[in-house]
Design a protein around this motif. Structure first.
Motif, short mmCIF file in Angstrom:
data_model
loop_
_atom_site.label_atom_id
_atom_site.label_comp_id
_atom_site.label_asym_id
_atom_site.label_seq_id
_atom_site.Cartn_x
_atom_site.Cartn_y
_atom_site.Cartn_z
N ALA A 148 -31.12 -11.15 -8.44
CA ALA A 148 -30.17 -11.15 -7.33
C ALA A 148 -30.80 -11.74 -6.08
N ALA A 149 -32.04 -11.37 -5.82
CA ALA A 149 -32.72 -11.89 -4.63
C ALA A 149 -32.91 -13.40 -4.73
N VAL A 150 -33.29 -13.88 -5.90
CA VAL A 150 -33.50 -15.32 -6.09
C VAL A 150 -32.18 -16.08 -5.89
N LEU A 151 -31.10 -15.55 -6.44
CA LEU A 151 -29.80 -16.21 -6.27
C LEU A 151 -29.38 -16.23 -4.80
N ALA A 152 -29.57 -15.11 -4.12
CA ALA A 152 -29.19 -15.05 -2.70
C ALA A 152 -29.99 -16.05 -1.88
N VAL A 153 -31.28 -16.11 -2.11
CA VAL A 153 -32.12 -17.05 -1.37
C VAL A 153 -31.73 -18.49 -1.70
N THR A 154 -31.40 -18.76 -2.96
CA THR A 154 -30.99 -20.10 -3.36
C THR A 154 -29.72 -20.53 -2.63
N MET A 155 -28.73 -19.65 -2.61
CA MET A 155 -27.46 -20.00 -1.95
C MET A 155 -27.62 -20.14 -0.44
N LEU A 156 -28.30 -19.18 0.17
CA LEU A 156 -28.47 -19.24 1.63
C LEU A 156 -29.38 -20.40 2.02
N GLY A 157 -30.41 -20.66 1.22
CA GLY A 157 -31.29 -21.80 1.49
C GLY A 157 -30.55 -23.12 1.39
N ALA A 158 -29.69 -23.24 0.39
CA ALA A 158 -28.89 -24.47 0.25
C ALA A 158 -27.97 -24.65 1.46
N ALA A 159 -27.35 -23.55 1.88
CA ALA A 159 -26.44 -23.64 3.03
C ALA A 159 -27.19 -24.01 4.31
N PRO B 246 -25.64 0.60 -14.43
CA PRO B 246 -24.48 -0.04 -13.83
C PRO B 246 -24.56 -0.09 -12.30
N GLY B 247 -25.14 0.94 -11.69
CA GLY B 247 -25.28 0.95 -10.23
C GLY B 247 -26.17 -0.17 -9.74
N VAL B 248 -27.21 -0.49 -10.51
CA VAL B 248 -28.11 -1.59 -10.13
C VAL B 248 -27.37 -2.92 -10.22
N VAL B 249 -26.61 -3.11 -11.28
CA VAL B 249 -25.84 -4.36 -11.44
C VAL B 249 -24.79 -4.45 -10.34
N ALA B 250 -24.14 -3.33 -10.01
CA ALA B 250 -23.13 -3.34 -8.95
C ALA B 250 -23.76 -3.69 -7.60
N HIS B 251 -24.90 -3.08 -7.29
CA HIS B 251 -25.57 -3.38 -6.02
C HIS B 251 -26.05 -4.83 -5.98
N GLY B 252 -26.62 -5.29 -7.08
CA GLY B 252 -27.06 -6.69 -7.14
C GLY B 252 -25.90 -7.65 -7.01
N SER B 253 -24.79 -7.34 -7.65
CA SER B 253 -23.60 -8.19 -7.57
C SER B 253 -23.06 -8.23 -6.15
N LEU B 254 -23.06 -7.08 -5.48
CA LEU B 254 -22.62 -7.03 -4.08
C LEU B 254 -23.54 -7.87 -3.20
N PHE B 255 -24.84 -7.75 -3.42
CA PHE B 255 -25.83 -8.51 -2.66
C PHE B 255 -25.62 -10.01 -2.84
N VAL B 256 -25.46 -10.44 -4.09
CA VAL B 256 -25.29 -11.86 -4.39
C VAL B 256 -23.94 -12.36 -3.86
N SER B 257 -22.91 -11.57 -4.01
CA SER B 257 -21.58 -11.97 -3.52
C SER B 257 -21.58 -12.09 -1.99
N THR B 258 -22.28 -11.17 -1.33
CA THR B 258 -22.38 -11.25 0.13
C THR B 258 -23.08 -12.53 0.56
N ALA B 259 -24.15 -12.87 -0.15
CA ALA B 259 -24.85 -14.12 0.17
C ALA B 259 -23.97 -15.33 -0.10
N ALA B 260 -23.17 -15.26 -1.17
CA ALA B 260 -22.26 -16.38 -1.49
C ALA B 260 -21.23 -16.57 -0.38
N VAL B 261 -20.66 -15.48 0.08
CA VAL B 261 -19.66 -15.57 1.14
C VAL B 261 -20.31 -16.04 2.45
N ALA B 262 -21.50 -15.52 2.73
CA ALA B 262 -22.21 -15.90 3.97
C ALA B 262 -22.61 -17.37 3.96
N SER B 263 -22.83 -17.91 2.77
CA SER B 263 -23.30 -19.29 2.71
C SER B 263 -22.14 -20.23 2.96
#
Length: 161
Positions: free
Chosen positions: A98-109, A144-161
């Motif tokens: 999740a962290a790698v995906l978030a950094v990738t999206m925000l870095g690209a933006a 499931p809580g870890v996947v949900a938190h990771g998904s929220l983290f990644v989705s937030t980064a996607a929207v922010a980007s």
């Protein structure tokens, strides 16, 4: 489409060199993480570093914006694939992907001077890949809580980007 290929080429080259270095350093630092580093993971990380280095070399100011876009997406795919392999091999920290995906999206933006449409074409598949990879490829059940938190983290980064 982007009209200044020089700025795009410089930015993409910089990002690609960071990814190449990070892919190599990830395994050097991995010696401090509990568990065994499998040869296939080393090969995938080395492959990611090689792809990123090749993209850095190919990202010249004379390239068309279309070619630079293709290189940027190829780099993103290489990042996702190498981290998906790490998950499939049992990466010790599920949130790492999740962290790698978030950094990738925000870095690209932040660093790639491309259109919002191009950024969306990167962010949406990247955000969707996290829960799919974690739920389908992880050899051990991820809470499931870890996947949900990771998904929220990644989705937030996607929207922010």
């Amino acid at each position: 489409m982007l009209t200044d290929s020089r700025a795009f080429a410089r930015s993409l080259r910089t990002v690609a060199l960071v990814v190449a270095g990070a892919s190599a350093l990830w395994e050097i630092m991995g010696a401090r993480v509990p568990g065994e580093t499998l040869p296939v993971l080393l090969a995938v990380r080395a492959g990611t570093a090689a792809v990123a280095f090749g993209i850095a070399l190919a990202s010249t100011p004379g390239r068309s914006a279309r070619a630079l876009h293709a290189f940027a997406y190829l780099l993103a795919v290489a990042i996702v694939v190498s981290n998906a392999v790490a998950v499939a091999l049992g990466a010790p920290f599920p949130i790492e992907f999740a962290a790698v995906l978030a950094v990738t999206m925000l870095g690209a933006a932040l660093f790639l001077p491309w259109t919002p449409r191009a950024q969306t074409a990167l962010a949406v598949p990247a955000a969707l890949s996290y829960p799919v990879v974690e739920l389908l490829l992880a050899p051990n059940a991820v809470a499931p809580g870890v996947v949900a938190h990771g998904s929220l983290f990644v989705s937030t980064a996607a929207v922010a980007s």
